[in-house]
Design a protein around this motif. Structure first.
Motif, short mmCIF file in Angstrom:
data_model
loop_
_atom_site.label_atom_id
_atom_site.label_comp_id
_atom_site.label_asym_id
_atom_site.label_seq_id
_atom_site.Cartn_x
_atom_site.Cartn_y
_atom_site.Cartn_z
N PRO A 1 19.97 15.91 7.42
CA PRO A 1 19.90 16.41 6.35
C PRO A 1 18.77 15.92 5.52
O PRO A 1 18.47 16.55 4.53
CB PRO A 1 21.34 15.94 5.66
CG PRO A 1 22.11 15.64 6.70
CD PRO A 1 21.30 15.16 7.81
N LEU A 2 18.20 14.65 5.67
CA LEU A 2 16.97 14.44 5.14
C LEU A 2 16.05 13.64 6.18
O LEU A 2 16.48 12.88 6.93
CB LEU A 2 17.53 13.35 4.03
CG LEU A 2 16.34 12.87 3.07
CD1 LEU A 2 16.78 12.69 1.67
CD2 LEU A 2 15.72 11.28 3.76
N CYS A 3 14.64 13.97 5.90
CA CYS A 3 13.82 13.51 6.85
C CYS A 3 12.68 12.75 5.94
O CYS A 3 12.59 13.24 4.65
CB CYS A 3 12.87 14.52 7.65
SG CYS A 3 13.96 15.37 8.74
N THR A 4 11.98 11.84 6.46
CA THR A 4 11.17 11.07 5.43
C THR A 4 9.54 11.19 6.04
O THR A 4 9.36 11.62 7.21
CB THR A 4 11.46 9.52 5.31
OG1 THR A 4 11.43 9.34 6.75
CG2 THR A 4 12.74 9.40 4.99
N GLU B 1 8.80 20.11 -4.90
CA GLU B 1 9.41 19.86 -6.17
C GLU B 1 9.16 21.00 -7.19
O GLU B 1 9.81 21.28 -8.13
CB GLU B 1 9.52 18.64 -6.32
CG GLU B 1 10.49 17.63 -5.88
CD GLU B 1 10.72 16.31 -6.65
OE1 GLU B 1 9.86 15.94 -7.44
OE2 GLU B 1 11.73 15.50 -6.12
N TYR C 1 10.98 14.84 -3.40
CA TYR C 1 12.13 15.45 -2.34
C TYR C 1 11.69 16.86 -2.25
O TYR C 1 12.09 17.72 -3.35
CB TYR C 1 13.45 15.37 -3.12
CG TYR C 1 13.79 14.00 -3.04
CD1 TYR C 1 14.48 13.31 -1.89
CD2 TYR C 1 13.67 12.87 -4.07
CE1 TYR C 1 15.07 11.96 -2.02
CE2 TYR C 1 13.85 11.73 -4.02
CZ TYR C 1 14.39 11.16 -3.05
OH TYR C 1 15.01 9.85 -2.85
N ARG D 1 11.86 20.89 0.06
CA ARG D 1 12.89 21.73 0.85
C ARG D 1 11.98 22.09 2.08
O ARG D 1 10.97 22.75 1.81
CB ARG D 1 13.42 22.68 0.32
CG ARG D 1 14.37 22.34 -1.05
CD ARG D 1 15.29 23.35 -1.47
NE ARG D 1 14.57 24.65 -1.90
CZ ARG D 1 13.96 24.71 -2.98
NH1 ARG D 1 13.98 23.74 -4.05
NH2 ARG D 1 13.27 25.74 -3.35
N THR E 1 16.07 21.23 5.58
CA THR E 1 16.42 19.81 5.66
C THR E 1 15.60 19.61 4.23
O THR E 1 14.83 20.26 3.88
CB THR E 1 16.03 18.71 6.92
OG1 THR E 1 16.10 17.52 6.53
CG2 THR E 1 14.28 18.96 6.89
N VAL E 2 15.77 18.22 3.95
CA VAL E 2 14.90 17.57 2.59
C VAL E 2 13.95 16.94 3.19
O VAL E 2 14.35 16.06 3.92
CB VAL E 2 15.80 16.96 1.58
CG1 VAL E 2 15.17 16.27 0.72
CG2 VAL E 2 17.10 17.87 1.23
N LEU E 3 12.80 17.05 2.76
CA LEU E 3 11.48 16.13 3.40
C LEU E 3 11.30 15.20 1.96
O LEU E 3 10.85 15.69 0.98
CB LEU E 3 10.61 16.98 3.55
CG LEU E 3 9.21 16.29 4.07
CD1 LEU E 3 9.59 15.27 5.39
CD2 LEU E 3 8.20 16.95 4.31
N ALA E 4 11.64 14.29 2.34
CA ALA E 4 11.38 13.00 1.20
C ALA E 4 10.23 12.32 1.43
O ALA E 4 10.07 11.69 2.57
CB ALA E 4 12.64 11.89 1.07
#
Length: 210
Positions: free
Chosen positions: A66-69, A91, A117, A119, A127-130
């Motif tokens: 759900p979240l990648c960095t 964002e 953050y 999309r 996924t969300v790319l942080a």
């Protein structure tokens, strides 16, 4: 413990051995391993279940979490096959599109310079790319900035009932401001997440503390 059960546990991130406070190592029992795997929705009571769970883990490995960095200014690295097209919505609403490529066994695409953050849609996955800054904010050369932090419950004032409150915070803010601190305020967010406003904080009293 069978090799297939050990392999499944290792793929799921479960250690087969642990060390106690005296430095002695112990093996995790097969029953404990099966209970842990079951809690992860990976049943392992029979050889057939072990095989099915390993196949499901492999399928998950080919999907994005759900979240990648990523780090600002550095290429984004993902564990996906092929070279799919991607769509990245920042964002601020800016949209970037392109095609990713394989490099050293990982899927990658051009660096994202804007922290935040974002999309990401790629290869049928979302996924969300942080994206974080490459380093923390520094201090200007030759300066000696300072600041004051206080836990609200640790403050004291007359009549507070033995625990700090926003009245005590207001007194602290006035005292520190009088001694040269440029600004004092209570935290606007909850301790668990910097993205969730602190709804329990009395806003009227907070404004009085600013």
């Amino acid at each position: 413990m069978t090799e297939t059960l050990l392999a499944l546990a290792g793929s799921a991130g479960i250690a087969a051995r642990w060390r106690d406070v005296r430095g002695e190592e112990h093996d995790v029992s097969p029953d404990t391993m099966r209970h842990l795997l079951g809690a992860l929705d990976l049943p392992a009571e029979t050889p057939g279940q072990v095989a099915d769970s390993r196949a499901r883990l492999e399928e998950r490995r080919l999907r994005l979490p759900p979240l990648c960095t990523a780090v600002a200014g550095q290429r984004v690295l993902l564990g996906l096959p092929d070279a799919p097209a991607y769509r990245l919505t920042l964002e601020d609403g800016t949209v970037r599109e392109g095609r990713a490529f394989q490099a050293n066994g990982l899927l990658t695409f051009d660096a994202v310079d804007q922290p935040g953050y974002h999309r990401l849609e790629i290869g049928g996955e979302r996924t969300v790319l942080a994206v974080c800054p490459p380093r923390c904010h520094g201090v200007a050369e030759g300066t000696r900035p300072w600041g004051l932090a206080a836990q609200l419950y640790g403050l004291r004032r007359r009549g507070d009932g033995g625990i700090g409150d926003f009245g005590a915070l207001a007194e602290l803010a006035r005292a520190t401001t009088a001694r040269g601190h440029p600004r004092s305020r209570s935290p606007p967010f909850t301790p668990s997440s910097p993205r969730i406003p602190n709804a329990s904080r009395p806003m009227r009293r907070h404004r009085a503390c600013s």
